[in-house]
Every structure is written in structure tokens, then in C-alpha cells.
Design an enzyme around this catalytic site. Structure first.
Site, PDB file in Angstrom:
ATOM      1  N   ASP A   1      -1.394 -16.818  49.004  1.00 16.14           N
ATOM      2  CA  ASP A   1      -0.700 -16.879  50.292  1.00 16.14           C
ATOM      3  C   ASP A   1      -1.392 -17.907  51.179  1.00 16.14           C
ATOM      4  O   ASP A   1      -2.605 -18.131  51.057  1.00 16.14           O
ATOM      5  CB  ASP A   1      -0.716 -15.503  50.965  1.00 16.14           C
ATOM      6  CG  ASP A   1       0.325 -15.370  52.075  1.00 16.14           C
ATOM      7  OD1 ASP A   1       1.167 -16.275  52.206  1.00 16.14           O
ATOM      8  OD2 ASP A   1       0.294 -14.360  52.798  1.00 16.14           O
TER       9      ASP A   1
ATOM     10  N   ASN B   1       6.405 -15.166  48.168  1.00 20.03           N
ATOM     11  CA  ASN B   1       6.275 -15.670  49.524  1.00 20.03           C
ATOM     12  C   ASN B   1       6.390 -17.197  49.482  1.00 20.03           C
ATOM     13  O   ASN B   1       6.645 -17.788  48.417  1.00 20.03           O
ATOM     14  CB  ASN B   1       4.965 -15.197  50.171  1.00 20.03           C
ATOM     15  CG  ASN B   1       3.723 -15.665  49.408  1.00 20.03           C
ATOM     16  OD1 ASN B   1       3.706 -16.754  48.802  1.00 20.03           O
ATOM     17  ND2 ASN B   1       2.663 -14.869  49.431  1.00 20.03           N
ATOM     18  N   GLN B   2       6.189 -17.845  50.614  1.00 23.17           N
ATOM     19  CA  GLN B   2       6.371 -19.297  50.696  1.00 23.17           C
ATOM     20  C   GLN B   2       5.447 -20.048  49.745  1.00 23.17           C
ATOM     21  O   GLN B   2       5.896 -20.924  48.981  1.00 23.17           O
ATOM     22  CB  GLN B   2       6.128 -19.741  52.143  1.00 23.17           C
ATOM     23  CG  GLN B   2       6.345 -21.230  52.388  1.00 23.17           C
ATOM     24  CD  GLN B   2       6.276 -21.565  53.870  1.00 23.17           C
ATOM     25  OE1 GLN B   2       6.140 -20.680  54.719  1.00 23.17           O
ATOM     26  NE2 GLN B   2       6.370 -22.845  54.203  1.00 23.17           N
ATOM     27  N   PHE B   3       4.180 -19.718  49.761  1.00 21.53           N
ATOM     28  CA  PHE B   3       3.209 -20.413  48.916  1.00 21.53           C
ATOM     29  C   PHE B   3       3.513 -20.187  47.440  1.00 21.53           C
ATOM     30  O   PHE B   3       3.440 -21.122  46.628  1.00 21.53           O
ATOM     31  CB  PHE B   3       1.802 -19.920  49.263  1.00 21.53           C
ATOM     32  CG  PHE B   3       0.709 -20.536  48.439  1.00 21.53           C
ATOM     33  CD1 PHE B   3       0.526 -21.897  48.393  1.00 21.53           C
ATOM     34  CD2 PHE B   3      -0.156 -19.715  47.699  1.00 21.53           C
ATOM     35  CE1 PHE B   3      -0.505 -22.466  47.638  1.00 21.53           C
ATOM     36  CE2 PHE B   3      -1.181 -20.273  46.948  1.00 21.53           C
ATOM     37  CZ  PHE B   3      -1.354 -21.652  46.909  1.00 21.53           C
ATOM     38  N   GLU B   4       3.855 -18.972  47.076  1.00 26.23           N
ATOM     39  CA  GLU B   4       4.168 -18.662  45.675  1.00 26.23           C
ATOM     40  C   GLU B   4       5.426 -19.388  45.215  1.00 26.23           C
ATOM     41  O   GLU B   4       5.495 -19.881  44.071  1.00 26.23           O
ATOM     42  CB  GLU B   4       4.319 -17.147  45.515  1.00 26.23           C
ATOM     43  CG  GLU B   4       2.990 -16.411  45.669  1.00 26.23           C
ATOM     44  CD  GLU B   4       3.127 -14.945  46.021  1.00 26.23           C
ATOM     45  OE1 GLU B   4       2.110 -14.234  45.990  1.00 26.23           O
ATOM     46  OE2 GLU B   4       4.259 -14.500  46.340  1.00 26.23           O
TER      47      GLU B   4
ATOM     48  N   SER C   1       8.771 -14.213  53.022  1.00 30.84           N
ATOM     49  CA  SER C   1       8.332 -14.733  54.317  1.00 30.84           C
ATOM     50  C   SER C   1       8.041 -16.218  54.196  1.00 30.84           C
ATOM     51  O   SER C   1       7.276 -16.632  53.331  1.00 30.84           O
ATOM     52  CB  SER C   1       7.080 -13.999  54.821  1.00 30.84           C
ATOM     53  OG  SER C   1       5.986 -14.218  53.958  1.00 30.84           O
TER      54      SER C   1
ATOM     55  N   ILE D   1       4.055 -10.157  64.230  1.00 25.45           N
ATOM     56  CA  ILE D   1       3.222  -9.077  64.761  1.00 25.45           C
ATOM     57  C   ILE D   1       1.774  -9.557  64.693  1.00 25.45           C
ATOM     58  O   ILE D   1       1.311  -9.955  63.620  1.00 25.45           O
ATOM     59  CB  ILE D   1       3.420  -7.780  63.953  1.00 25.45           C
ATOM     60  CG1 ILE D   1       4.854  -7.299  64.110  1.00 25.45           C
ATOM     61  CG2 ILE D   1       2.438  -6.705  64.404  1.00 25.45           C
ATOM     62  CD1 ILE D   1       5.188  -6.055  63.307  1.00 25.45           C
TER      63      ILE D   1
ATOM     64  N   ASP E   1       3.807  -5.476  48.510  1.00 18.48           N
ATOM     65  CA  ASP E   1       4.131  -4.484  47.489  1.00 18.48           C
ATOM     66  C   ASP E   1       5.225  -3.541  47.983  1.00 18.48           C
ATOM     67  O   ASP E   1       6.154  -3.189  47.242  1.00 18.48           O
ATOM     68  CB  ASP E   1       2.883  -3.670  47.130  1.00 18.48           C
ATOM     69  CG  ASP E   1       1.697  -4.551  46.776  1.00 18.48           C
ATOM     70  OD1 ASP E   1       1.902  -5.529  46.034  1.00 18.48           O
ATOM     71  OD2 ASP E   1       0.576  -4.266  47.248  1.00 18.48           O
TER      72      ASP E   1
END
Length: 341
Positions: A161, A189-192, A226, A257, A266
């Protein structure tokens, strides 16, 4: 003479009783060899039966601890295999525990198969720390699909991440070349997503294109859980209902947040599995429910830590999973999907 007859009768009676006890024990032994049916198989739930291969912590909620309970609340029978068993997550100063290897995973699968217990509707995988274990997971996918060709494989490709790898570099190519092609749903996610596609994601259009690349490689459903575009957090979902056809794509804006949590990825993947199976043709609806559940849980977590006098930005927070079960079971949809034209 009478005494002898009496004694003989008593011996005969004891012999008969002894034979009865012996036969009864044999009968009990025979009964013990015929186990009752597995009701999860004989009377399956309307939702499904999930095999979840993820990490486990004694304290806290990550991996299977973060995924199993929510799926059960949504009506699924869930059988967890713990890829690791640690005292706590690795963000603490120390941790202790054991790591399951590929041979040990396969032993468990063979044990289930030997007892005809290997029928599953879904396979869910999360963090996997070695190439050998990941290759065994691929064997598990093949085995499960040989028993149920309609198995849905939901894969959270936990690689890293925010530009940082959590795993060895060689796992990236195994995911890209072997895992993505057999997955039904992928939740990077974005990086993955960047690692799996080779595409740098700096815009929403890049995110949509990454989904297209992943569809071409295998999965019909892709959710970028995300992505950060110009400081704004988004979820981008994509459902290719027919191969060769353009996918239906959508976005859900997500509020930031000011805190860092463990186990949220998960949990999110488990929620997406649960709701997308209930709404198989409406990934956008499933994502709305999942995001709304997760956000309600995160707000509760921050509020509870704040009430306890803790600075929520000083360390990662353990999510308030048990206290949020109503938000998991019956979420109020506060985050709506916006459909791309």
C-alpha cells in the site's frame, strides 16, 4: 442339587448379559463409524459455504478474524484456514506465533476431501506470505473447481500500500501470471492494481483502465477498494457481465477519516463477497452496502477510542467489529454509487 441348578442359572444369566454387553458395544462401535451428515452440505444455506484462507491473530481483528464473523452475520457458513497464527498483528512492537506452510495447507485439504467435505461455493484469500504457499493455494483452487465448477474465487491480492511492498517481490509475478487469471473477483487497492497491471494510476480514467486490463486477464468483477486522486478517496467498481463486452463501471466517493486502522481491507473484501453474492448482477449495490457498513464501523471505532482518551492519529486502531454487527447485518446506505457513462 438345587444349589447347583441355581448357580448354573446365574452363570447362564451372567453369560447372556455379557454377550449382550459385548454385542451392544459392537453396535455402538458400528454406530460411531457412521457420522451424521454435515448439515452445511445436506441443508445448504441460501447464501453459500465459504473456505477462507487468511491470517489469524489471537487478539484483534485482521485476516480471518476480520472476515469470518461478518460473513456469518450475512448468513454464510464459513470454514477458516489460518495461514498464520500470531498473538497479535505485526504492527505491535513484538508478536509470536506460527506460520502454516504449503504442505500443511494441503494436508488440511486432503483431510477434508477424504471425508467428502470439500464442496464450497466460494473461496476467499487474503494475505499470503510466500510463493510456495501461494502455489498451493492455486492447487486448492483447481481442486475445489474439480468438485464445484461454479466456485467463486474472491481474491484480495495483499501486496502492499502507498508505494510500499508488504511481501517479497517474486509474489507479484505469481499473482499477475497465475492468480489473476483464475479469480472471479479481485479487490486490490491503488498500489496493488498498479503492480498487477503495470499502469500508473493518477486519474479516475487510469483506475477504470486498470479494471479493463484486469478483466482481460481473468476476473469478471474488479473493485479498486481505495484510490487517491488529488487528495480525494474513491472506490471504483467494474463488472464485465459478458466477455468481450464493455464493463459496467461506477465510483463511490469515500470520506477521509484521520486515523489508521488494521483489518479494514480484509473486512471490505469479505463484505463485497457477501453482498455481491446476494446481488450478483448489481456490483454497485453490493459496493454501496459494503462501503456503508465499513464507514459506520470506522466512525464507531474512532468515537470509542476518542471516548477512551486515545489520540487516534498516534497509532493504528483495532476495529470495533463486534460492536458494529448491526451495521454489518443491516447497513444504512449513506454512500451511493455514481455510474460512469
Amino acid at each position: 442339587m438345587l444349589k447347583s441348578v441355581f448357580i448354573g442359572s446365574r452363570l447362564k444369566s451372567e453369560l447372556i448379559q455379557s454377550c449382550f454387553v459385548f454385542r451392544s458395544r459392537r453396535s455402538i462401535k458400528k454406530l460411531a463409524m457412521a457420522p451424521p451428515p454435515v448439515l452445511a452440505l445436506a441443508l445448504p444455506s441460501e447464501t453459500g459455504r465459504v473456505l477462507s484462507i487468511q491470517s489469524h491473530t489471537v487478539q484483534g481483528y485482521v485476516g480471518n478474524k476480520s472476515a469470518v464473523f461478518p460473513l456469518q452475520l450475512l448468513g454464510y457458513d464459513v470454514d477458516p484456514i489460518n495461514s498464520v497464527q500470531f498473538s497479535n498483528h505485526t504492527g505491535y512492537p513484538t508478536f509470536k506465533g506460527q506460520v502454516l506452510n504449503g504442505d500443511q495447507l494441503w494436508d488440511l485439504i486432503e483431510g477434508l476431501e477424504a471425508n467428502n467435505l470439500l464442496y464450497y461455493t466460494h473461496l476467499l484469500t487474503g494475505y499470503i506470505g510466500s510463493v510456495s504457499f501461494l502455489n498451493t493455494v492455486l492447487k486448492v483452487v483447481d481442486k475445489l473447481r474439480s468438485i464445484n465448477p461454479n466456485l467463486t474465487y474472491v481474491c484480495d491480492p495483499v501486496l502492499g500500500d502507498e508505494g510500499k511492498l508488504y511481501v517479497a517481490q517474486e509474489l507479484v509475478s505469481v499473482y499477475r501470471e497465475k492468480v489473476v487469471p483464475v479469480a472471479s473477483m479481485l479487490t486490490p487497492n491503488q498500489f496493488e492494481a498498479e503492480l498487477l497491471t503495470g499502469l500508473r494510476i493518477v486519474s479516475e480514467q487510469d483506475g477504470r483502465e486498470a479494471c479493463n486490463i484486469l478483466h482481460a486477464a481473468g476476473p469478471s468483477k474488479v473493485v479498486l477498494t481505495s484510490i487517491n486522486i488529488d487528495g480525494n478517496l474513491l472506490l471504483i467498481g467494474s463488472h464485465q457481465k459478458e466477455k468481450g463486452q464493455p464493463p459496467a463501471q461506477f465510483r463511490i466517493p469515500i470520506p477521509k477519516i484521520p486515523a489508521y486502522f488494521t483489518g479494514t481491507g480484509d473486512l471490505m473484501t469479505a463484505l463485497l463477497l457477501g453482498w455481491s453474492n446476494k446481488y450478483p448482477d448489481n456490483l454497485d449495490k453490493a459496493a454501496e452496502l459494503s462501503v456503508s457498513s465499513l464507514q459506520a464501523l470506522l466512525v464507531r471505532t474512532v468515537n470509542d477510542y476518542t471516548r477512551a482518551g486515545h489520540d487516534c492519529q498516534s497509532s493504528s486502531l483495532e476495529i470495533r467489529l463486534i460492536q458494529s454487527q448491526d451495521d454489518i447485518r443491516n447497513p444504512e446506505i449513506k454512500y451511493k454509487a455514481e455510474i460512469y457513462n
